[in-house]
Design a protein around this motif. Structure first.
Motif, mmCIF file in Angstrom:
data_model
loop_
_atom_site.group_PDB
_atom_site.id
_atom_site.type_symbol
_atom_site.label_atom_id
_atom_site.label_comp_id
_atom_site.label_asym_id
_atom_site.label_seq_id
_atom_site.Cartn_x
_atom_site.Cartn_y
_atom_site.Cartn_z
ATOM 1 N N ASN A 1 83.392 138.238 -44.777
ATOM 2 C CA ASN A 1 83.207 138.394 -43.336
ATOM 3 C C ASN A 1 84.528 138.310 -42.580
ATOM 4 O O ASN A 1 84.766 139.048 -41.631
ATOM 5 C CB ASN A 1 82.221 137.359 -42.804
ATOM 6 N N PHE B 1 86.652 141.525 -43.567
ATOM 7 C CA PHE B 1 86.094 142.802 -43.132
ATOM 8 C C PHE B 1 85.970 142.928 -41.614
ATOM 9 O O PHE B 1 85.522 143.954 -41.116
ATOM 10 C CB PHE B 1 84.744 143.058 -43.798
ATOM 11 N N LEU C 1 83.128 145.367 -39.237
ATOM 12 C CA LEU C 1 81.906 144.955 -39.917
ATOM 13 C C LEU C 1 81.647 143.497 -39.560
ATOM 14 O O LEU C 1 82.432 142.618 -39.901
ATOM 15 C CB LEU C 1 82.048 145.092 -41.438
ATOM 16 N N TYR D 1 78.667 144.310 -44.455
ATOM 17 C CA TYR D 1 79.241 144.996 -45.602
ATOM 18 C C TYR D 1 78.210 145.176 -46.718
ATOM 19 O O TYR D 1 78.218 146.183 -47.420
ATOM 20 C CB TYR D 1 80.484 144.257 -46.125
ATOM 21 N N ARG E 1 85.212 153.194 -45.594
ATOM 22 C CA ARG E 1 85.299 151.739 -45.746
ATOM 23 C C ARG E 1 84.826 151.277 -47.130
ATOM 24 O O ARG E 1 85.207 150.217 -47.599
ATOM 25 C CB ARG E 1 84.475 151.050 -44.659
ATOM 26 N N TYR E 2 83.999 152.051 -47.755
ATOM 27 C CA TYR E 2 83.390 151.681 -49.039
ATOM 28 C C TYR E 2 84.421 151.319 -50.122
ATOM 29 O O TYR E 2 84.265 150.276 -50.769
ATOM 30 C CB TYR E 2 82.462 152.813 -49.499
ATOM 31 N N ILE F 1 85.787 147.784 -49.678
ATOM 32 C CA ILE F 1 84.757 146.783 -49.977
ATOM 33 C C ILE F 1 84.599 146.649 -51.493
ATOM 34 O O ILE F 1 84.483 145.540 -52.016
ATOM 35 C CB ILE F 1 83.423 147.138 -49.304
#
Length: 155
Positions: free
Chosen positions: A25, A28, A33, A38, A102-103, A106
């Protein structure tokens, strides 16, 4: 197995989950996010066209929580809802181009966190841990479904 042993197993699992969630958290935030979003974005990227109910089941949250997160992701332009081709009442979830961008970050964070978590374990130990955690998750999933449907467990 007594209650004492169960507490010694479940508390560390909870500690690990909360610590990694807090780290994610914080890291991101720069990706716009908010708390826990996420998780939703990753599942939508991995399962484009998923419906909200199935997504909530995968993440093990209630519909209201999932709906709130999905609304925020859509408002931030990271996912979009599209009507199903056959049943227009069904809304399918897809990542936008911005969401897809963004993937990979992550995923990198997830691989790094896994690597850190498994530091000092042999490959065999890591495989055993993974298999045992899947068993534990499956054991809990039945109760989760039962309680989610409004039932109460008897203990």
């Amino acid at each position: 197995m007594g209650v004492r042993i169960i507490a010694e197993i479940l508390r560390p699992i909870g500690d690990i989950a909360r610590a990694l969630d807090s780290i994610a958290n914080i890291e991101f935030k720069e990706l716009t996010l908010a708390k826990g979003q996420y998780l939703y974005l990753v599942r939508i990227c991995e399962h484009p066209g998923i419906i909200q109910e199935r997504l909530a089941e995968m993440i093990k949250v209630d519909r209201t929580t999932a709906s709130r997160a999905i609304r925020k992701l859509a408002a931030n332009g990271l996912i979009e809802r599209r009507a199903d081709e056959v049943n227009k009442k069904i809304k399918r979830l897809f990542p936008t181009e911005e969401g897809k961008q963004r993937y990979p970050l992550i995923q990198r964070e997830n691989r790094y966190s896994n690597q850190i978590a498994l530091t000092g374990l042999t490959t065999a130990e890591a495989d055993t841990l993974a298999a045992l955690l899947l068993k534990v998750r499956n054991n809990v999933a039945g109760d989760w479904e039962y309680v989610k449907k409004g039932n109460r467990r008897h203990y």
